[in-house]
Design a protein around this motif. Structure first.
Motif, short mmCIF file in Angstrom:
data_model
loop_
_atom_site.label_atom_id
_atom_site.label_comp_id
_atom_site.label_asym_id
_atom_site.label_seq_id
_atom_site.Cartn_x
_atom_site.Cartn_y
_atom_site.Cartn_z
N ARG A 1 0.67 -1.18 -0.01
CA ARG A 1 0.05 -0.10 0.12
C ARG A 1 0.92 1.22 -0.11
NH1 ARG A 1 -4.43 -0.27 4.34
NH2 ARG A 1 -5.24 1.38 2.94
N ASP A 2 2.05 1.31 0.34
CA ASP A 2 2.71 2.27 0.48
C ASP A 2 3.87 2.54 -0.66
OD1 ASP A 2 4.46 0.33 1.12
OD2 ASP A 2 5.33 1.02 3.12
N LEU A 3 3.69 2.16 -1.45
CA LEU A 3 4.72 2.21 -2.86
C LEU A 3 4.46 3.54 -3.30
CD1 LEU A 3 4.03 -1.14 -4.62
CD2 LEU A 3 5.90 -0.54 -3.39
N SER A 4 5.63 4.07 -3.96
CA SER A 4 5.52 5.48 -4.68
C SER A 4 5.06 5.00 -6.08
CB SER A 4 7.02 5.79 -4.93
OG SER A 4 7.91 5.01 -5.81
N PHE A 5 4.47 6.30 -6.72
CA PHE A 5 4.11 6.35 -7.86
C PHE A 5 5.05 5.77 -9.06
CE2 PHE A 5 3.63 8.12 -12.23
CZ PHE A 5 2.14 7.92 -12.32
N THR A 6 6.15 5.87 -8.98
CA THR A 6 7.22 5.04 -9.84
C THR A 6 7.32 3.61 -9.70
OG1 THR A 6 8.31 7.29 -9.91
CG2 THR A 6 9.57 5.44 -10.86
N GLU A 7 7.50 3.38 -8.42
CA GLU A 7 7.81 1.98 -8.00
C GLU A 7 6.46 1.13 -8.40
OE1 GLU A 7 9.31 -1.69 -6.92
OE2 GLU A 7 10.26 0.43 -7.30
N ALA A 8 5.34 1.55 -8.37
CA ALA A 8 4.05 0.81 -8.71
C ALA A 8 4.22 0.79 -9.85
CB ALA A 8 2.87 1.83 -8.13
N ALA A 9 4.41 1.73 -10.87
CA ALA A 9 4.54 1.68 -12.24
C ALA A 9 5.45 0.66 -12.87
CB ALA A 9 4.87 3.21 -12.91
N ARG A 10 6.70 0.53 -12.04
CA ARG A 10 7.65 -0.42 -12.37
C ARG A 10 7.14 -1.91 -12.23
NH1 ARG A 10 11.21 -3.72 -10.72
NH2 ARG A 10 10.59 -3.36 -8.60
N ARG A 11 6.66 -1.96 -10.91
CA ARG A 11 6.09 -3.27 -10.96
C ARG A 11 5.13 -3.57 -11.83
NH1 ARG A 11 6.15 -4.12 -4.17
NH2 ARG A 11 8.27 -3.49 -3.95
N ILE A 12 4.17 -2.69 -12.08
CA ILE A 12 2.95 -3.12 -13.00
C ILE A 12 3.50 -3.45 -14.24
CG2 ILE A 12 1.13 -2.08 -14.36
CD1 ILE A 12 0.42 -0.24 -11.87
N GLN A 13 4.54 -3.06 -14.79
CA GLN A 13 5.15 -3.19 -16.11
C GLN A 13 5.77 -4.74 -16.09
OE1 GLN A 13 8.35 -0.54 -17.17
NE2 GLN A 13 8.24 -0.81 -19.49
N VAL A 14 6.53 -4.81 -14.75
CA VAL A 14 7.02 -6.23 -14.75
C VAL A 14 6.26 -7.39 -14.62
CG1 VAL A 14 8.49 -7.68 -13.05
CG2 VAL A 14 9.29 -5.21 -13.76
N LEU A 15 4.98 -7.21 -13.88
CA LEU A 15 3.96 -8.11 -13.78
C LEU A 15 3.08 -8.37 -15.03
CD1 LEU A 15 2.81 -7.39 -10.10
CD2 LEU A 15 3.86 -9.39 -10.93
N GLU A 16 2.90 -7.15 -15.61
CA GLU A 16 2.42 -7.53 -17.23
C GLU A 16 3.16 -8.20 -18.02
OE1 GLU A 16 -0.41 -3.59 -17.71
OE2 GLU A 16 1.69 -3.34 -18.15
N ALA A 17 4.46 -8.11 -18.02
CA ALA A 17 5.37 -8.88 -18.79
C ALA A 17 5.46 -10.13 -18.63
CB ALA A 17 6.81 -8.15 -18.87
N GLU A 18 5.49 -10.53 -17.20
CA GLU A 18 5.51 -11.92 -16.76
C GLU A 18 4.25 -12.64 -16.94
OE1 GLU A 18 6.47 -12.33 -12.78
OE2 GLU A 18 8.42 -11.08 -12.79
N ILE A 19 3.17 -12.03 -16.98
CA ILE A 19 1.87 -12.59 -17.46
C ILE A 19 1.69 -12.84 -18.83
CG2 ILE A 19 -0.81 -12.29 -17.45
CD1 ILE A 19 -0.19 -10.68 -14.67
N GLU A 20 2.10 -11.80 -19.66
CA GLU A 20 2.15 -12.01 -20.95
C GLU A 20 3.24 -13.35 -21.38
OE1 GLU A 20 3.48 -9.57 -24.80
OE2 GLU A 20 2.76 -8.37 -23.21
N LEU A 21 4.29 -13.35 -20.96
CA LEU A 21 5.22 -14.33 -21.19
C LEU A 21 4.63 -15.64 -20.90
CD1 LEU A 21 7.75 -15.34 -22.34
CD2 LEU A 21 8.67 -15.12 -19.63
N ALA A 22 4.06 -15.87 -19.82
CA ALA A 22 3.41 -16.91 -19.23
C ALA A 22 2.09 -17.55 -19.83
CB ALA A 22 2.86 -16.72 -18.06
N ASN A 23 1.52 -16.61 -20.73
CA ASN A 23 0.18 -16.72 -21.79
C ASN A 23 0.63 -17.19 -23.04
OD1 ASN A 23 -1.51 -16.31 -19.53
ND2 ASN A 23 -1.88 -14.05 -20.14
N SER A 24 1.89 -16.91 -23.22
CA SER A 24 2.42 -17.09 -24.73
C SER A 24 2.83 -18.84 -24.83
CB SER A 24 3.65 -16.37 -24.95
OG SER A 24 4.64 -16.78 -24.25
N PHE A 25 2.74 -19.52 -23.70
CA PHE A 25 3.19 -20.77 -23.83
C PHE A 25 1.99 -21.77 -24.16
CE2 PHE A 25 6.57 -19.27 -21.12
CZ PHE A 25 7.55 -19.93 -21.66
#
Length: 64
Positions: free
Chosen positions: A40-64
């Protein structure tokens, strides 16, 4: 002259993630089975970075 207590949007966004980011990050962290990525206490920048990483991981997992 600067008034004390004046709202500065840039400082706010740099320091705290938005509600939309929080909701998206929570959903993505659950979808990726990584609930520790959400905090809950993440900065705007850190939240954006984590969102980007999770989206990439989910996209990669869905490509199999």
């Amino acid at each position: 002259m600067q008034v004390q207590g004046q709202f500065n949007a840039r400082v706010f966004l740099a320091e705290q993630m938005t509600r939309a980011q929080g909701l998206k990050l929570k959903r993505l962290s659950e979808e990726a089975y990584q609930p520790a990525q959400y905090a809950r206490d993440l900065s705007f920048t850190e939240a954006a970075r984590r969102i980007q990483v999770l989206e990439a991981e989910i996209e990669l997992a869905n490509s199999f």
